[in-house]
Design a protein around this motif. Structure first.
Motif, PDB file in Angstrom:
ATOM      1  N   ASN A 274      -0.617  -8.559   4.271  1.00 54.46           N
ATOM      2  CA  ASN A 274      -0.519  -8.542   5.729  1.00 54.46           C
ATOM      3  C   ASN A 274      -0.921  -9.879   6.336  1.00 54.46           C
ATOM      4  N   ASP A 275      -1.876 -10.549   5.716  1.00 53.91           N
ATOM      5  CA  ASP A 275      -2.275 -11.872   6.161  1.00 53.91           C
ATOM      6  C   ASP A 275      -1.086 -12.832   6.102  1.00 53.91           C
ATOM      7  N   PHE A 276      -0.301 -12.752   5.054  1.00 57.86           N
ATOM      8  CA  PHE A 276       0.873 -13.610   4.922  1.00 57.86           C
ATOM      9  C   PHE A 276       1.951 -13.199   5.933  1.00 57.86           C
ATOM     10  N   MET A 277       2.143 -11.882   6.116  1.00 58.14           N
ATOM     11  CA  MET A 277       3.167 -11.392   7.037  1.00 58.14           C
ATOM     12  C   MET A 277       2.813 -11.712   8.493  1.00 58.14           C
ATOM     13  N   TYR A 278       1.543 -11.951   8.772  1.00 55.73           N
ATOM     14  CA  TYR A 278       1.110 -12.265  10.132  1.00 55.73           C
ATOM     15  C   TYR A 278       1.788 -13.527  10.654  1.00 55.73           C
ATOM     16  N   LEU A 279       2.199 -14.403   9.750  1.00 59.44           N
ATOM     17  CA  LEU A 279       2.899 -15.624  10.143  1.00 59.44           C
ATOM     18  C   LEU A 279       4.117 -15.298  10.995  1.00 59.44           C
ATOM     19  N   GLY A 280       4.985 -14.454  10.464  1.00 62.12           N
ATOM     20  CA  GLY A 280       6.199 -14.092  11.194  1.00 62.12           C
ATOM     21  C   GLY A 280       5.914 -13.221  12.400  1.00 62.12           C
ATOM     22  N   TYR A 281       4.975 -12.291  12.252  1.00 64.63           N
ATOM     23  CA  TYR A 281       4.644 -11.360  13.333  1.00 64.63           C
ATOM     24  C   TYR A 281       4.232 -12.108  14.592  1.00 64.63           C
ATOM     25  N   PHE A 282       3.306 -13.037  14.453  1.00 63.37           N
ATOM     26  CA  PHE A 282       2.767 -13.707  15.640  1.00 63.37           C
ATOM     27  C   PHE A 282       3.824 -14.559  16.328  1.00 63.37           C
ATOM     28  N   TRP A 283       4.517 -15.372  15.553  1.00 69.09           N
ATOM     29  CA  TRP A 283       5.434 -16.316  16.175  1.00 69.09           C
ATOM     30  C   TRP A 283       6.724 -15.655  16.652  1.00 69.09           C
ATOM     31  N   ILE A 284       7.235 -14.691  15.911  1.00 70.63           N
ATOM     32  CA  ILE A 284       8.492 -14.043  16.321  1.00 70.63           C
ATOM     33  C   ILE A 284       8.248 -13.055  17.457  1.00 70.63           C
TER      34      ILE A 284
ATOM     35  N   SER B 131     -16.722   0.974   7.672  1.00 75.32           N
ATOM     36  CA  SER B 131     -15.960   1.308   6.470  1.00 75.32           C
ATOM     37  C   SER B 131     -15.208   0.086   5.971  1.00 75.32           C
ATOM     38  N   ALA B 132     -14.704   0.178   4.756  1.00 71.84           N
ATOM     39  CA  ALA B 132     -13.959  -0.921   4.164  1.00 71.84           C
ATOM     40  C   ALA B 132     -12.628  -1.113   4.892  1.00 71.84           C
ATOM     41  N   PRO B 133     -12.067  -2.305   4.849  1.00 77.84           N
ATOM     42  CA  PRO B 133     -10.791  -2.562   5.523  1.00 77.84           C
ATOM     43  C   PRO B 133      -9.637  -1.881   4.806  1.00 77.84           C
ATOM     44  N   PRO B 134      -8.461  -1.818   5.427  1.00 77.76           N
ATOM     45  CA  PRO B 134      -7.301  -1.191   4.800  1.00 77.76           C
ATOM     46  C   PRO B 134      -6.807  -1.997   3.601  1.00 77.76           C
ATOM     47  N   MET B 135      -5.928  -1.403   2.827  1.00 79.87           N
ATOM     48  CA  MET B 135      -5.336  -2.090   1.688  1.00 79.87           C
ATOM     49  C   MET B 135      -4.340  -3.149   2.169  1.00 79.87           C
ATOM     50  N   ASN B 136      -3.868  -3.960   1.217  1.00 80.40           N
ATOM     51  CA  ASN B 136      -2.823  -4.959   1.482  1.00 80.40           C
ATOM     52  C   ASN B 136      -3.266  -6.057   2.443  1.00 80.40           C
TER      53      ASN B 136
ATOM     54  N   LEU C 153      -8.980 -19.790  -3.075  1.00 76.47           N
ATOM     55  CA  LEU C 153     -10.282 -19.789  -2.412  1.00 76.47           C
ATOM     56  C   LEU C 153     -10.159 -19.244  -0.988  1.00 76.47           C
ATOM     57  N   ARG C 154      -9.114 -19.667  -0.275  1.00 72.08           N
ATOM     58  CA  ARG C 154      -8.903 -19.130   1.070  1.00 72.08           C
ATOM     59  C   ARG C 154      -8.635 -17.628   1.013  1.00 72.08           C
ATOM     60  N   SER C 155      -7.855 -17.190   0.040  1.00 76.92           N
ATOM     61  CA  SER C 155      -7.554 -15.761  -0.096  1.00 76.92           C
ATOM     62  C   SER C 155      -8.829 -14.963  -0.332  1.00 76.92           C
ATOM     63  N   PHE C 156      -9.707 -15.484  -1.178  1.00 79.06           N
ATOM     64  CA  PHE C 156     -10.992 -14.829  -1.443  1.00 79.06           C
ATOM     65  C   PHE C 156     -11.816 -14.756  -0.163  1.00 79.06           C
ATOM     66  N   LEU C 157     -11.805 -15.845   0.610  1.00 78.34           N
ATOM     67  CA  LEU C 157     -12.579 -15.896   1.849  1.00 78.34           C
ATOM     68  C   LEU C 157     -12.034 -14.895   2.867  1.00 78.34           C
ATOM     69  N   VAL C 158     -10.704 -14.789   2.963  1.00 76.50           N
ATOM     70  CA  VAL C 158     -10.099 -13.815   3.877  1.00 76.50           C
ATOM     71  C   VAL C 158     -10.527 -12.399   3.513  1.00 76.50           C
ATOM     72  N   LEU C 159     -10.501 -12.079   2.223  1.00 75.38           N
ATOM     73  CA  LEU C 159     -10.920 -10.753   1.776  1.00 75.38           C
ATOM     74  C   LEU C 159     -12.376 -10.486   2.138  1.00 75.38           C
ATOM     75  N   GLN C 160     -13.233 -11.479   1.940  1.00 75.78           N
ATOM     76  CA  GLN C 160     -14.652 -11.310   2.244  1.00 75.78           C
ATOM     77  C   GLN C 160     -14.885 -11.123   3.737  1.00 75.78           C
ATOM     78  N   ILE C 161     -14.195 -11.929   4.546  1.00 81.63           N
ATOM     79  CA  ILE C 161     -14.346 -11.835   5.998  1.00 81.63           C
ATOM     80  C   ILE C 161     -13.907 -10.460   6.493  1.00 81.63           C
ATOM     81  N   PHE C 162     -12.741 -10.012   6.046  1.00 79.61           N
ATOM     82  CA  PHE C 162     -12.236  -8.713   6.493  1.00 79.61           C
ATOM     83  C   PHE C 162     -13.117  -7.571   5.997  1.00 79.61           C
ATOM     84  N   ASN C 163     -13.587  -7.676   4.796  1.00 83.20           N
ATOM     85  CA  ASN C 163     -14.443  -6.623   4.254  1.00 83.20           C
ATOM     86  C   ASN C 163     -15.750  -6.513   5.045  1.00 83.20           C
ATOM     87  N   SER C 164     -16.407  -7.651   5.267  1.00 76.60           N
ATOM     88  CA  SER C 164     -17.682  -7.641   5.991  1.00 76.60           C
ATOM     89  C   SER C 164     -17.496  -7.263   7.458  1.00 76.60           C
ATOM     90  N   ALA C 165     -16.441  -7.815   8.082  1.00 77.89           N
ATOM     91  CA  ALA C 165     -16.198  -7.523   9.496  1.00 77.89           C
ATOM     92  C   ALA C 165     -15.866  -6.051   9.697  1.00 77.89           C
TER      93      ALA C 165
END
Length: 379
Positions: free
Chosen positions: A355-365, A346-351, A327-339
């Motif tokens: 990328n949402d999952f990879m953001y965990l390491g990106y932000f903290w590291i 235009s539509a958001p990029p692929m992946n 459900l959260r994954s669906f919501l993330v897709l909807q938010i990014f698509n609409s935003a």
């Protein structure tokens, strides 16, 4: 005790993520612009487009003619030639013969107590003819000939001090570029959404408007002269309020930048950007930090519970946790698509989910490395 902690992490993560995705980011994702005319009060107030450039000959050769295609009756362009050693000075001399409204000032050295870009911008703003200043970079291009009109409208017409715009990056076929597209939209979700919530905390200098009189009145970059970077986000962070700041969510008001093409170049750039966050006010650090913190708690708790219930063959609980994650994954897709459609048309990029999952390491590291970095520089 272990199961309790997993549920606790998962529950806290769910609550905070829901607030960010639905209440905060939703302001940008489902934003509806007003039908108010942008030609009512001072449509012909003068605007100065300001660009600080260091060795940007190739980019300026393309940018300057593009700027003079703008459909706005009263503007000039100020290029601050910041210690360039390429053919920038000669190009500007040639261009000024073609475009009478092009002006330039040359910086030969930067005083020791200030950073180069802030000094360049300050000098450019001081000699600007007009009170409305519209900032961009040499490697940025307006996406339409309405850029000046639309980006400056809140300042010219609505008596705002700051007008925050969006600057995306050219789309290229690479994994790095898809990440850049994702991270750029996410950053816009942060600063647009909080500004729409009357709690602005940053803007991007690739597309930012404010008044010269205000800049001079607060003594410009006083207090942050010595910091490399922050000429945009830290300045906005210091002075923007819910009353004096507006956002411009319109694809015609955007600029497009040239993206980095190697991970090394990109990480150097982002380290500079993230380093400025060290000097944000405490409340603004929390605005940024709560989302990735809850993001981490959500995944640690969620994945932990899936393993626990999977090993114990407790399939009903397993299905419930998996359902929440989906459900959260669906919501993330909807938010990014609409935003993305609201922000850049235009539509958001692929992946997105990857990328949402990879953001965990990106932000903290990268965020931790940037926070402690001492080798930050512009050019």
């Amino acid at each position: 005790m272990g199961l309790f902690l997993l549920w606790f992490f998962f529950g806290i993560g769910i609550i905070i993520q829901a607030v960010y995705l639905l209440v905060i980011f939703g302001r940008t994702a489902w934003f509806k612009s007003s039908s108010k005319s942008s030609k009512n009060q001072n449509p012909e107030e003068g605007v100065t487009v300001l660009v600080a450039a260091h060795n940007e000959f190739q980019n300026l050769k393309i940018l300057i003619p593009k700027l003079f295609e703008q459909d706005y009756p009263k503007f000039d362009v100020m290029i601050v030639n910041d210690r360039s050693t390429d053919r920038t000075k000669r190009l500007l001399e040639e261009m000024m013969g073609i475009y009478p409204k092009l002006r330039s000032v040359t910086i030969k050295y930067t005083p020791k107590h200030v950073t180069s870009k802030k000094f360049a911008l300050t000098l450019g703003i001081k000699v600007a003819k007009n009170d409305v200043i519209l900032l961009t970079d040499a490697d940025c291009m307006p996406t339409s000939n309405q850029w000046i009109r639309k980006m400056t409208a809140p300042v010219r017409e609505d008596k705002k001090i700051f007008s925050l715009g969006f600057s995306n990056y050219e789309i290229k076929p690479s994994l790095l570029n898809r990440w850049i597209q994702f991270e750029t939209i996410l950053t816009a979700l942060y600063y647009f959404s909080f500004a729409l919530w009357k709690s602005p905390f940053m803007g991007v200098g690739r597309n930012l408007c404010y008044r010269k009189s205000f800049f001079m009145g607060v003594k410009g970059f006083k207090g942050i002269w010595h910091l490399e970077g922050g000429d945009d986000d830290l300045f906005v962070n210091q002075y923007a309020t819910g009353q004096n700041t507006a956002v411009v969510l319109d694809p015609e008001a955007n600029t497009t930048s040239i993206p980095k093409e190697t991970w090394k170049e990109y990480l150097v750039q982002k380290k500079r950007h993230l380093h400025a966050g060290k000097y944000y006010r405490g409340e603004n650090k929390r605005k940024i930090g709560l989302f990735p913190l809850s993001h981490g708690l959500f995944w640690v708790g969620g994945v932990g519970l899936l393993f626990y219930f999977g090993i114990g063959t407790q399939w009903e609980q397993f299905a419930a946790v998996l359902g929440i994650i989906l459900l959260r994954s669906f919501l993330v897709l909807q938010i990014f698509n609409s935003a993305s459609k609201n922000i850049q048309g235009s539509a958001p990029p692929m992946n997105i989910l990857f990328n949402d999952f990879m953001y965990l390491g990106y932000f903290w590291i990268l965020g931790s490395v940037s926070y402690q970095a001492k080798d930050i520089q512009w050019k």
